[in-house]
Design a protein around this motif. Structure first.
Motif, mmCIF file in Angstrom:
data_model
loop_
_atom_site.group_PDB
_atom_site.id
_atom_site.type_symbol
_atom_site.label_atom_id
_atom_site.label_comp_id
_atom_site.label_asym_id
_atom_site.label_seq_id
_atom_site.Cartn_x
_atom_site.Cartn_y
_atom_site.Cartn_z
ATOM 1 N N ASP A 106 147.527 82.162 131.096
ATOM 2 C CA ASP A 106 148.813 81.575 130.998
ATOM 3 C C ASP A 106 149.036 81.205 129.607
ATOM 4 O OD1 ASP A 106 149.230 81.921 133.763
ATOM 5 O OD2 ASP A 106 148.644 79.710 134.040
ATOM 6 N N ASP A 107 148.004 80.967 128.857
ATOM 7 C CA ASP A 107 148.183 80.736 127.344
ATOM 8 C C ASP A 107 147.537 81.551 126.379
ATOM 9 O OD1 ASP A 107 149.448 78.267 128.165
ATOM 10 O OD2 ASP A 107 147.557 77.296 128.500
ATOM 11 N N VAL A 108 147.337 82.521 126.748
ATOM 12 C CA VAL A 108 146.456 83.436 125.819
ATOM 13 C C VAL A 108 146.943 85.175 125.973
ATOM 14 C CG1 VAL A 108 144.399 84.477 124.713
ATOM 15 C CG2 VAL A 108 144.541 81.953 125.551
ATOM 16 N N SER A 109 147.365 85.676 124.828
ATOM 17 C CA SER A 109 147.627 87.275 125.180
ATOM 18 C C SER A 109 146.882 87.854 124.054
ATOM 19 C CB SER A 109 149.293 87.516 124.936
ATOM 20 O OG SER A 109 150.138 86.981 125.855
ATOM 21 N N LYS A 110 146.548 89.087 124.215
ATOM 22 C CA LYS A 110 145.761 89.995 123.261
ATOM 23 C C LYS A 110 146.455 91.029 122.983
ATOM 24 C CE LYS A 110 141.264 87.693 124.108
ATOM 25 N NZ LYS A 110 139.942 88.120 123.327
ATOM 26 N N GLY A 111 146.088 91.846 122.040
ATOM 27 C CA GLY A 111 146.528 93.011 121.465
ATOM 28 C C GLY A 111 146.299 93.460 120.139
ATOM 29 N N SER A 112 147.292 94.062 119.241
ATOM 30 C CA SER A 112 146.946 94.669 118.398
ATOM 31 C C SER A 112 148.304 94.658 117.342
ATOM 32 C CB SER A 112 146.485 96.072 118.238
ATOM 33 O OG SER A 112 147.540 96.883 118.711
ATOM 34 N N LEU A 113 147.780 94.810 116.002
ATOM 35 C CA LEU A 113 148.926 94.760 114.998
ATOM 36 C C LEU A 113 148.748 96.185 114.414
ATOM 37 C CD1 LEU A 113 151.193 93.460 113.183
ATOM 38 C CD2 LEU A 113 149.751 93.048 111.361
ATOM 39 N N MET A 114 149.809 96.996 114.827
ATOM 40 C CA MET A 114 149.859 98.354 114.280
ATOM 41 C C MET A 114 149.001 99.272 114.959
ATOM 42 S SD MET A 114 152.420 98.863 112.266
ATOM 43 C CE MET A 114 152.290 100.099 111.221
#
Length: 125
Positions: A106-114
């Motif tokens: 609910d309060d955290v997302s993960k991913g990447s920049l470029m």
């Protein structure tokens, strides 16, 4: 006994389908509404935290970020939400970049920049 085995097998398949479907939730734009602290790890300039804000009006999501200590918000070039993935395009320190995030909880997302640097977004409270 054979009937019991068939019923048990059917129950297992039904439970598996239920758990599989629950793991494919679609994120609505409202999930990303509000302020986020996005931390990008291990860039050439070190780890950076970028304050961001997203809002949705008339079905269109818009994003803003703060790039310098002045606190002035800059509008992102574009933001799209497809399935459970948010992709935001913006220009920061002279570079056109994109940020990709997927909901973790609910309060955290993960991913990447470029697709090069790990990013984690935490909802600002």
């Amino acid at each position: 006994m054979k009937k019991l085995s068939i019923n048990f097998f059917g129950l297992l398949i039904a439970l598996s389908a239920t758990f599989a479907l629950s793991s494919f939730t679609t994120v609505t734009p409202e999930y990303y509404e509000g302020k986020w602290e996005v931390t990008v790890f291990d860039t050439p300039q070190g780890t950076a935290t970028i304050p961001m804000r997203f809002e949705t009006k008339d079905g269109k999501t818009t994003g803003y970020f703060i790039a310098d200590p002045s606190g002035a918000e800059t509008q992102m070039t574009s933001v799209s939400i497809t399935g459970d993935n948010l992709v935001a395009y913006f220009n920061i320190t002279g570079y056109d970049v994109y940020l990709s995030l997927v909901k973790k909880d609910d309060d955290v997302s993960k991913g990447s920049l470029m697709d090069m640097f790990t990013a984690e977004a935490k909802r600002a409270k």
